[in-house]
Write an enzyme that holds these catalytic residues in place. Structure first.
Site, short mmCIF file in Angstrom:
data_model
loop_
_atom_site.label_atom_id
_atom_site.label_comp_id
_atom_site.label_asym_id
_atom_site.label_seq_id
_atom_site.Cartn_x
_atom_site.Cartn_y
_atom_site.Cartn_z
N ASP A 17 -59.72 -70.14 -51.60
CA ASP A 17 -60.07 -71.33 -52.37
C ASP A 17 -61.59 -71.27 -52.57
O ASP A 17 -62.29 -70.59 -51.81
CB ASP A 17 -59.65 -72.57 -51.57
CG ASP A 17 -60.15 -73.83 -52.21
OD1 ASP A 17 -59.93 -74.02 -53.42
OD2 ASP A 17 -60.81 -74.64 -51.50
N ASP A 20 -64.00 -74.33 -53.84
CA ASP A 20 -64.74 -75.55 -53.43
C ASP A 20 -64.42 -75.90 -51.98
O ASP A 20 -63.27 -76.19 -51.64
CB ASP A 20 -64.33 -76.74 -54.31
CG ASP A 20 -64.67 -76.54 -55.79
OD1 ASP A 20 -65.79 -76.08 -56.07
OD2 ASP A 20 -63.82 -76.84 -56.64
C1 BG6 Z 1 -60.73 -78.04 -56.69
C2 BG6 Z 1 -61.36 -79.17 -55.92
O1 BG6 Z 1 -61.24 -76.82 -56.24
O2 BG6 Z 1 -60.99 -78.17 -58.09
C3 BG6 Z 1 -60.89 -80.50 -56.50
O3 BG6 Z 1 -60.99 -79.09 -54.56
C4 BG6 Z 1 -61.22 -80.55 -57.98
O4 BG6 Z 1 -61.50 -81.56 -55.79
C5 BG6 Z 1 -60.54 -79.39 -58.68
O5 BG6 Z 1 -60.79 -81.78 -58.54
C6 BG6 Z 1 -60.84 -79.35 -60.18
O6 BG6 Z 1 -62.20 -79.10 -60.37
P1 BG6 Z 1 -62.96 -79.11 -61.75
O7 BG6 Z 1 -64.24 -78.38 -61.44
O8 BG6 Z 1 -62.11 -78.39 -62.75
O9 BG6 Z 1 -63.17 -80.54 -62.12
MG MG Z 2 -61.19 -76.62 -51.56
#
Ligand code: BG6
Ligand code: MG
Length: 213
Positions: free
Chosen positions: A9, A11
């Site tokens: 993963d 984030d």
């Molecule tokens: C995930 C995060 O990696 O990405 C979520 O854990 C987030 O919290 C999701 O909502 C979507 O992210 P983005 O950058 O497309 O808004």
């Molecule tokens: Mg994550």
């Protein structure tokens, strides 16, 4: 070796962008007068942007919002979030993450990203990891977000490695569920580890070098 590939993963695992997500959703929620806290934020981990907004709006009791207004709120959040991403550089990649990635690669493992984020290519670029991974599966190529296994199954497909030979690394409970639903073992960090969601629940990403052996 127990595995042939590791699917990370992004984030909250490779980088601390989960904190930037929290800050941007908090600002958006404050503007709308909706309560938002760390507990709600933990439910947003691994979940797509629009699904996050729906979770936050569970506590919204104002006039009904149109799809257009919801899209504008998600855009507002993403604009604030992208502002923080602009500040990121390769210095934001922690030594424990970089050294662990390099050590796993030296063991002959394939390394991939499996993230729900549409900002994945931008973040990898900011961190100097644009060409580092053997495969990148992200929010731009999936139709169902975690806990659906789609993003991890696609990463395994891109690598040409069977799911049972892949280990997923996650900080989200939804992500751990996605890995298991895809037939993969899961090693957790952070929130997911504190909830015992993984087959391994780690204090540090460095533990991976022992887990895979
Ligand atoms: C995930 C995060 O990696 O990405 C979520 O854990 C987030 O919290 C999701 O909502 C979507 O992210 P983005 O950058 O497309 O808004
Ligand atoms: Mg994550």
């Amino acid at each position: 070796m127990k595995f042939k590939a590791i699917i990370f993963d992004l984030d909250g695992v490779i980088c601390s962008t989960d904190e930037y997500h929290y800050w941007a959703w908090k600002k958006m929620s404050d503007g709308l007068g909706v309560p938002f806290n760390r507990e709600i934020n933990n439910r947003l981990r691994g979940v797509s942007r629009m699904d996050c907004l729906e979770i936050i709006l569970e506590k919204y009791h104002g006039p009904a919002l149109s799809d257009g207004q919801k899209a504008a709120l998600a855009q507002q959040k993403n604009d604030m979030y992208r502002e923080s991403l602009k500040e990121m550089s390769p210095d934001d990649l922690s030594p424990e993450v970089k050294e662990t990635l390099d050590a796993l690669r030296a063991l002959g493992l394939k390394l991939a990203i499996g993230s729900s984020s549409k900002n994945t290519p931008f973040i990898l670029g900011q961190l100097g990891l644009k060409d580092y991974f053997d495969a990148v599966s992200d929010g731009n190529n999936i139709t169902r977000s975690k806990p659906d296994p789609q993003v991890f199954v696609m990463a395994a497909d891109m690598l040409g490695i069977a799911p049972e030979n892949c280990l997923v690394v996650e900080d989200a409970v939804s992500g751990a569920e996605a890995g298991h639903a895809g037939g993969m073992k899961v090693a957790c960090l952070g929130d997911a580890a504190s909830k015992g969601a993984g087959d391994w629940n780690m204090q540090s990403i460095r533990e991976l070098t022992d887990i895979v052996k």
